[in-house]
Write a protein that holds these residues in place. Structure first.
Motif, mmCIF file in Angstrom:
data_model
loop_
_atom_site.group_PDB
_atom_site.id
_atom_site.type_symbol
_atom_site.label_atom_id
_atom_site.label_comp_id
_atom_site.label_asym_id
_atom_site.label_seq_id
_atom_site.Cartn_x
_atom_site.Cartn_y
_atom_site.Cartn_z
ATOM 1 N N PHE A 242 0.828 -1.206 0.000
ATOM 2 C CA PHE A 242 0.000 0.000 0.000
ATOM 3 C C PHE A 242 0.861 1.254 0.000
ATOM 4 C CE2 PHE A 242 -2.383 3.343 2.185
ATOM 5 C CZ PHE A 242 -3.589 3.334 1.493
ATOM 6 N N ASN A 243 1.912 1.276 0.804
ATOM 7 C CA ASN A 243 2.758 2.461 0.910
ATOM 8 C C ASN A 243 3.531 2.732 -0.374
ATOM 9 O OD1 ASN A 243 1.946 2.938 3.554
ATOM 10 N ND2 ASN A 243 3.578 1.688 4.424
ATOM 11 N N LYS A 244 3.803 1.692 -1.129
ATOM 12 C CA LYS A 244 4.497 1.879 -2.404
ATOM 13 C C LYS A 244 3.587 2.547 -3.421
ATOM 14 C CE LYS A 244 7.089 -0.662 -5.942
ATOM 15 N NZ LYS A 244 7.550 -1.997 -6.395
ATOM 16 N N GLY A 245 2.316 2.206 -3.412
ATOM 17 C CA GLY A 245 1.385 2.818 -4.358
ATOM 18 C C GLY A 245 -0.033 2.359 -4.100
ATOM 19 N N ALA A 246 -0.953 3.298 -4.091
ATOM 20 C CA ALA A 246 -2.369 2.971 -3.887
ATOM 21 C C ALA A 246 -3.200 4.008 -4.626
ATOM 22 C CB ALA A 246 -2.711 2.938 -2.400
ATOM 23 N N PHE A 247 -4.474 4.108 -4.288
ATOM 24 C CA PHE A 247 -5.368 5.034 -4.967
ATOM 25 C C PHE A 247 -5.977 6.007 -3.961
ATOM 26 C CE2 PHE A 247 -5.862 0.892 -7.254
ATOM 27 C CZ PHE A 247 -5.091 1.228 -8.356
ATOM 28 N N PRO A 248 -6.287 7.220 -4.417
ATOM 29 C CA PRO A 248 -7.031 8.123 -3.538
ATOM 30 C C PRO A 248 -8.356 7.472 -3.126
ATOM 31 C CG PRO A 248 -6.268 9.264 -5.515
ATOM 32 C CD PRO A 248 -6.012 7.809 -5.741
ATOM 33 N N HIS A 249 -8.836 7.838 -1.977
ATOM 34 C CA HIS A 249 -10.097 7.298 -1.445
ATOM 35 C C HIS A 249 -10.008 5.797 -1.159
ATOM 36 C CE1 HIS A 249 -11.306 11.097 -3.325
ATOM 37 N NE2 HIS A 249 -12.154 11.169 -2.327
ATOM 38 N N SER A 250 -8.780 5.318 -0.939
ATOM 39 C CA SER A 250 -8.610 3.937 -0.484
ATOM 40 C C SER A 250 -8.001 3.957 0.909
ATOM 41 C CB SER A 250 -7.709 3.143 -1.437
ATOM 42 O OG SER A 250 -6.378 3.647 -1.409
ATOM 43 N N CYS A 251 -8.365 2.968 1.732
ATOM 44 C CA CYS A 251 -7.765 2.816 3.046
ATOM 45 C C CYS A 251 -7.197 1.402 3.128
ATOM 46 C CB CYS A 251 -8.778 3.060 4.153
ATOM 47 S SG CYS A 251 -10.234 1.994 4.093
ATOM 48 N N ASN A 252 -6.134 1.256 3.892
ATOM 49 C CA ASN A 252 -5.441 -0.017 3.959
ATOM 50 C C ASN A 252 -5.842 -0.792 5.213
ATOM 51 O OD1 ASN A 252 -2.047 -1.150 4.475
ATOM 52 N ND2 ASN A 252 -3.617 -2.057 3.207
ATOM 53 N N HIS A 253 -6.632 -1.842 5.031
ATOM 54 C CA HIS A 253 -6.949 -2.801 6.096
ATOM 55 C C HIS A 253 -6.574 -4.178 5.547
ATOM 56 C CE1 HIS A 253 -8.761 0.264 8.493
ATOM 57 N NE2 HIS A 253 -9.701 0.527 7.599
ATOM 58 N N TYR A 254 -5.371 -4.592 5.852
ATOM 59 C CA TYR A 254 -4.753 -5.752 5.213
ATOM 60 C C TYR A 254 -5.343 -7.075 5.695
ATOM 61 C CZ TYR A 254 -2.144 -5.297 9.585
ATOM 62 O OH TYR A 254 -1.795 -5.158 10.904
#
Length: 366
Positions: free
Chosen positions: A30-42
């Motif tokens: 996630f920290n390498k690349g994700a999208f706006p309006h996304s949250c990381n719950h792995y």
């Protein structure tokens, strides 16, 4: 019964409408690349992902899946499910995604189903959505006419952009103002996130089929954020508008933005004493960044003037002393560099004038 995945044909609407997303990849992904309006719950954490990946390479998929189930069960499984449920209470229409829209998405969906929630995951996952955004930038770069707004440092280009439709503020996306003093408090986005946000911004601007997109004249690098090559090449071939402003207004605007507002930002983040010290270090760093290009003599003159201005600012509560070194920096460094760069683009200039004149020209011609 589990819900069918959201098809790739929905990618445009997902991004244009800022659809909430739950990224179930590991934090390092996630920290390498994700999208706006996304949250990381792995679903699996970094160390668990490494163990499962090693198992997959040595013993195959079935063994890796079994290891995953043995690592994440009981209280740990409930904890991660609760994280998703907490996010869904805030944004109940969210979609799930993992890297490829495979096992992690399906397993997350299954656990949520067991908890009473039916949540779709996105077909193709992060990898396919990322490729869609890369292609979108390339396609729009080829088809969308651009106009470049040029102007000397402090002329108010960003201010003009903010008052127009059909604009793309690259500096806002990069969280950097594009000069040696351009950093804001806080880090810039990762290169991937910069590219993702730019692509989404371009998609949103295409909704109304604009005749042009107006952008500020930028270098290839905005701080550490690199403009995608296909888009930068298109910018270099675009016609240019030149914003003209008096030196007095330019200095006043720079003092407000880079001195008064930045000092407030540092104090708000770090408290009065630490904020003022960090703010002064930010100014010193800006001059050090261009020391080689300034030359030793000019650098020392500016550094001394800066130190005097900082002391005056704190002892007399006035930022006026900063006007001295800023005026000197413009005259000796930024303005000659700007004139040199503008001269190379002189054949592309189609209009130049004040803020009011530029607005009027855009209203009349586009």
């Amino acid at each position: 019964m589990l819900i069918d995945p959201i098809p790739s044909s929905s990618y445009p609407s997902i991004f244009i409408n800022d659809h909430p997303l739950i990224d179930v990849r590991s934090p390092i992904e996630f920290n390498k690349g994700a999208f706006p309006h996304s949250c990381n719950h792995y679903l699996i954490h970094d160390n668990e992902r490494e163990l499962i990946g090693t198992c997959y390479k040595k013993h195959g998929q079935a063994a890796a899946i079994n290891l995953g189930h043995s690592l994440i069960k009981g209280e740990l499984k409930q904890q991660r499910t609760d994280n998703w449920l907490h996010s869904l209470k805030k944004k109940p229409n969210a979609y799930l995604y993992c890297f490829r829209g495979g096992l992690r998405s399906q397993l997350s969906q299954q656990w949520l189903k067991e908890a009473g929630y039916s949540v779709p995951y996105i077909e193709g996952g992060y990898k396919a959505m990322r490729q869609f955004l890369i292609r979108s930038t390339e396609t729009i770069s080829q088809s969308q006419p651009l106009l470049i707004l040029s102007g000397s440092t402090g002329s108010g280009k960003t201010e003009l952009l903010s008052r127009r439709k059909n604009t793309v503020d690259l500096e806002a996306i990069a969280h950097h103002r594009g000069s040696s003093f351009g950093q804001h408090y806080g880090a810039q986005p990762s290169q991937i996130n910069f590219e993702n946000t730019l692509a989404i911004t371009l998609l949103k601007r295409q909704i109304n089929s604009p005749a042009y997109l107006l952008l500020e004249d930028e270098s290839y690098l905005i701080g550490r954020s690199a403009i995608p090559k296909c888009f930068y090449v298109k910018m270099q071939s675009a016609n240019v508008l030149v914003l003209e402003e008096t030196e007095e207004n330019r200095i006043s605007r720079i003092v407000k933005e880079y001195v008064i507002n930045m000092r407030k930002e540092f104090i708000a983040r770090l408290g009065c004493t630490n904020g003022i010290e960090a703010f002064q270090q930010y100014l010193r760093h800006g001059i050090r960044q261009i020391k080689k290009r300034l030359g030793g003599k000019l650098h020392d003159e500016l550094q001394n003037a800066l130190e005097h201005a900082c002391k005056q600012h704190e002892s007399k509560n006035t930022p006026d002393g900063h006007r001295v070194w800023i005026a000197h920096l413009l005259e000796q460094y930024y303005d000659p560099m700007y004139r040199y760069q503008l001269n190379k683009k002189s054949h592309k200039i189609i209009f130049q004038g004040s803020h009011q004149a530029i607005h009027q020209w855009l209203d009349d011609n586009l």
